[in-house]
Design a protein around this motif. Structure first.
Motif, mmCIF file in Angstrom:
data_model
loop_
_atom_site.group_PDB
_atom_site.id
_atom_site.type_symbol
_atom_site.label_atom_id
_atom_site.label_comp_id
_atom_site.label_asym_id
_atom_site.label_seq_id
_atom_site.Cartn_x
_atom_site.Cartn_y
_atom_site.Cartn_z
ATOM 1 N N LEU A 189 0.838 -1.205 0.000
ATOM 2 C CA LEU A 189 0.000 0.000 0.000
ATOM 3 C C LEU A 189 0.869 1.249 0.000
ATOM 4 O O LEU A 189 0.607 2.204 -0.736
ATOM 5 C CB LEU A 189 -0.918 0.000 1.221
ATOM 6 N N GLU A 190 1.908 1.210 0.807
ATOM 7 C CA GLU A 190 2.784 2.367 0.904
ATOM 8 C C GLU A 190 3.484 2.606 -0.429
ATOM 9 O O GLU A 190 3.633 3.742 -0.904
ATOM 10 C CB GLU A 190 3.816 2.136 2.009
ATOM 11 N N ARG A 191 3.883 1.509 -1.065
ATOM 12 C CA ARG A 191 4.584 1.627 -2.337
ATOM 13 C C ARG A 191 3.656 2.165 -3.436
ATOM 14 O O ARG A 191 4.047 3.023 -4.219
ATOM 15 C CB ARG A 191 5.130 0.246 -2.754
ATOM 16 N N LEU A 192 2.414 1.693 -3.440
ATOM 17 C CA LEU A 192 1.475 2.192 -4.447
ATOM 18 C C LEU A 192 1.223 3.689 -4.225
ATOM 19 O O LEU A 192 1.219 4.476 -5.163
ATOM 20 C CB LEU A 192 0.155 1.409 -4.376
ATOM 21 N N GLN A 193 1.058 4.063 -2.959
ATOM 22 C CA GLN A 193 0.832 5.475 -2.652
ATOM 23 C C GLN A 193 2.045 6.303 -3.085
ATOM 24 O O GLN A 193 1.891 7.387 -3.650
ATOM 25 C CB GLN A 193 0.573 5.653 -1.149
ATOM 26 N N ALA A 194 3.226 5.771 -2.824
ATOM 27 C CA ALA A 194 4.456 6.495 -3.192
ATOM 28 C C ALA A 194 4.515 6.705 -4.705
ATOM 29 O O ALA A 194 4.878 7.781 -5.184
ATOM 30 C CB ALA A 194 5.676 5.711 -2.718
ATOM 31 N N MET A 195 4.128 5.697 -5.468
ATOM 32 C CA MET A 195 4.160 5.816 -6.927
ATOM 33 C C MET A 195 3.122 6.822 -7.406
ATOM 34 O O MET A 195 3.336 7.549 -8.363
ATOM 35 C CB MET A 195 3.909 4.447 -7.574
ATOM 36 N N ARG A 196 1.988 6.856 -6.722
ATOM 37 C CA ARG A 196 0.961 7.841 -7.098
ATOM 38 C C ARG A 196 1.457 9.255 -6.826
ATOM 39 O O ARG A 196 1.250 10.158 -7.639
ATOM 40 C CB ARG A 196 -0.327 7.579 -6.323
ATOM 41 N N ASP A 197 2.109 9.424 -5.698
ATOM 42 C CA ASP A 197 2.645 10.754 -5.379
ATOM 43 C C ASP A 197 3.719 11.135 -6.400
ATOM 44 O O ASP A 197 3.771 12.275 -6.868
ATOM 45 C CB ASP A 197 3.241 10.767 -3.969
ATOM 46 N N ALA A 198 4.553 10.156 -6.720
ATOM 47 C CA ALA A 198 5.635 10.423 -7.678
ATOM 48 C C ALA A 198 5.039 10.796 -9.032
ATOM 49 O O ALA A 198 5.507 11.726 -9.695
ATOM 50 C CB ALA A 198 6.540 9.196 -7.811
ATOM 51 N N ALA A 199 3.987 10.083 -9.431
ATOM 52 C CA ALA A 199 3.349 10.370 -10.725
ATOM 53 C C ALA A 199 2.798 11.794 -10.733
ATOM 54 O O ALA A 199 2.946 12.516 -11.713
ATOM 55 C CB ALA A 199 2.238 9.358 -10.989
ATOM 56 N N ALA A 200 2.198 12.184 -9.614
ATOM 57 C CA ALA A 200 1.633 13.540 -9.531
ATOM 58 C C ALA A 200 2.745 14.578 -9.634
ATOM 59 O O ALA A 200 2.612 15.586 -10.328
ATOM 60 C CB ALA A 200 0.865 13.697 -8.226
ATOM 61 N N GLN A 201 3.852 14.328 -8.953
ATOM 62 C CA GLN A 201 4.983 15.259 -9.020
ATOM 63 C C GLN A 201 5.543 15.349 -10.429
ATOM 64 O O GLN A 201 5.932 16.409 -10.903
ATOM 65 C CB GLN A 201 6.097 14.792 -8.081
#
Lengths: 266, 228, 228
Positions: free
Chosen positions: A117-129
């Motif tokens: 879950l943390e990794r998916l969230q991190a990738m979503r944040d990275a994608a937004a950035q």
């Protein structure tokens, strides 16, 4: 599933229930799989993802699936697989660890789910950035009127002495040559080739492809060409044997090249 | 690069070794790379430029000088992987509506997939699916390939030898990144272990080995791809 | 162009007290025209630029400064009609092209014409046409002239004093011949099987001429053939 189908249902639904049901339909469509649902549910815990309660999350997810079932929403198989797995995880987390039991502990499984879950969230944040960066064609621009590099193509023409002789002979004999050849059998003999090659070879100081020696009129028709090639090749070998000709081929199936043997040449 | 230390290294070198072919003065070389880079819509590598410049020129040094010259100007010299390109300064974007090309709207799946490829490269389709928790549609990958933002990388040395995906120089160019190492938050994510390809506990030992190998390859592969 | 999206000019206009809000400094204006001119696909007029710039800017002055800045650089700001555009400096044009050489076979018409010139030189165009039986295109002759394989010889002393063509030393060099007389004669061609023995009746005269040529070719009076 549409609203009409709900109306056909024998149990009348309240407006609030219907709105909730429709929201869920829309949402399920919007979810990108069970992990996405879990991530959304985890936000309700309002804690750092690293401190999330997986047990609570499993309960939430199972409730979500139950609700979907009650609303007769058909969940894709992977949602149900996840539900089954979380039910198993829940039991593992609730029961005291069994030393006899093989495989990873409930805590290990829970920790991995938290990591996912943390990794998916991190990738979503990275994608937004990433999408918020200065982007070419929107914030940053390339040369509008590009000067492309011009390719200056120099053409160099080549012709061999044999080409020149062929051309001259062709003019001197005009078209009379062709019918003459066609009258013959479609087999070119080695004797013919040898006669011809003996005459030609004297002028061949540079390496020249065997195919250049084929007689006019024997070059297009595949059958005739094959016969002429074979005969010319055999004749070439004879001339090599006689010491008048050098022959070479750089590789298997590479062109065969011929040259007058010149004793003055090394 | 420490070009600033020596002023006329080219001239020095020429008098020492290549006295026969005197390279043009550095000022001229700078003009040359300026013209080539200015004229091109696409990034040019040092090799591209050197191939067109007279013998004995040092494209790298000329580019370094040129970059300095354009600092703070309306256009800037940007590094894109191992190539260079002039790009307008981002603060002037408001002047450019006319030039704006339609920046395509990407689906959420495509955006996430792109981010995963960028941060985890080289990455297989199975790994992307593992991270996102859903299968990746053919169309999503195709769209990113078509945009020239991702491309096929080397096959993985795991059973089945699956293909991997990596990001392209066009991706870097589009997002104003000099190298893939400049991805926002890359260091933090790596430090937090969130770029690891951890398999669920109890997964097949063989699978674990494969993924361990690949973890190493991931780190190396990325730096190698965009190494200076 | 609508400026509505820009905050600054909007604010100015709204308050209608433009003098209170100063235009950006000239250095900034210069950056703006620089970026616009760089990114534009076409030359921009001062009006185009002014329309996009914040209120109070002086595009003409900014362009004048910018033009000065690029003087002597690898790219220059050029006036194109009543518009402006960046262009690479003309002395660097050599960087904008890549050379490649392609080897092609000579066309049949060209090789035949060349053969006739070689065997019959000096020969007029009318004579070439008579021997080939078709007219010789201007392009074919031009090509051979360009290749430096034939050149103009002396004019013939016949009515109209037509020009003649002869082969060049470059021709001899290319075909590894010491002189044009080293070309195999008709007898040798026939012996080599290149000439059909059964010449048609109509070709007899030409064949005869050919033998004459051959004699000449082996002798030394080739150039005198058409002298009188």
């Amino acid at each position: 599933m549409s609203a009409e189908e709900f109306e056909e249902d024998d149990r009348p639904l309240s407006v609030a229930e219907r709105v909730a049901a429709e929201a869920l339909i829309v949402d399920v469509d919007g979810y990108e799989g069970p992990l996405d649902v879990l991530l959304m549910l985890s936000r309700t815990q309002k804690v750092d993802l690293r401190k999330i309660s997986i047990l609570a999350l499993a309960k939430q997810y199972l409730a979500f699936v139950e609700k979907a079932k009650a609303l007769r929403i058909e969940l894709a198989a992977d949602y149900l697989v996840m539900a089954a797995w979380l039910a198993f995880l829940k039991s593992r987390l609730l029961l005291p660890p069994d030393p006899e039991e093989e495989g990873p502990s409930g805590e290990e499984l829970a920790a991995h789910l938290a990591f996912q879950l943390e990794r998916l969230q991190a990738m979503r944040d990275a994608a937004a950035q990433l999408m918020a960066r200065n982007r070419l064609g929107r914030d940053v621009f390339a040369r509008g009127e590009a000067e492309e590099v011009a390719r200056v193509r120099k053409v160099s023409y080549s012709a061999t002495l044999l080409d020149l002789m062929h051309a001259y002979a062709r003019i001197r004999t005009k078209d009379e040559f062709r019918p003459f050849v066609l009258d013959r059998d479609r087999v070119y003999t080695m004797e013919q080739a040898l006669d011809r090659m003996r005459g030609l070879v004297r002028f061949q100081g540079a390496w020249t492809d065997l195919s250049a020696f084929l007689p006019e009129g024997w070059r297009v028709d595949p059958v005739m060409r094959r016969s002429a090639t074979a005969a010319t090749f055999a004749a070439s070998l004879q001339l090599v044997k006689e010491g008048q000709l050098d022959i070479r081929q750089s590789d298997t199936f590479a062109p065969i090249e011929l040259r007058r043997r010149d004793d003055r040449r090394d | 690069m420490t070009d600033d230390e020596h002023q006329e290294p080219q001239a020095e070198r020429d008098t020492e070794t290549e006295s026969l072919f005197e390279a043009p003065p550095m000022g001229e070389q700078e003009r040359m790379v300026e013209a080539m880079l200015f004229a091109s819509a696409h990034p040019l590598t040092l090799r591209d430029m050197a191939a067109r410049m007279p013998h004995g020129c040092d494209a790298a040094e000329a580019v370094a000088y040129l970059r300095k010259r354009y600092e703070g100007r309306g256009v800037r010299l940007m590094r894109v992987g191992d190539a260079w390109a002039f790009r307008t300064a981002p603060d002037l974007a408001f002047l450019m509506q006319k030039e704006s090309t339609e920046v395509r709207k990407l689906s959420r799946a495509a955006i996430e997939t792109l981010a995963i490829v960028a941060y985890h490269q080289p990455v297989t389709r199975a790994e992307i699916e593992e991270i996102r928790g859903v299968s990746v549609s053919r169309g999503t990958i195709d769209q990113l390939l078509e945009l020239d933002w991702i491309r096929l990388g080397r096959r993985k040395m795991t059973p089945g030898r699956p293909v991997t995906f990596v990001v392209t120089p066009e991706f870097l160019d589009h997002f104003s990144l000099e190298t893939a190492r400049d991805l926002p938050g890359l260091k933090e994510l790596r430090a937090a272990g969130l770029l690891d390809n951890r398999l669920p506990p109890g997964a097949m030992a063989a699978g674990e080995n494969g993924s361990d190998d690949e973890d190493d390859a991931t780190g190396d592969g990325q730096s190698e791809l965009f190494e200076e």
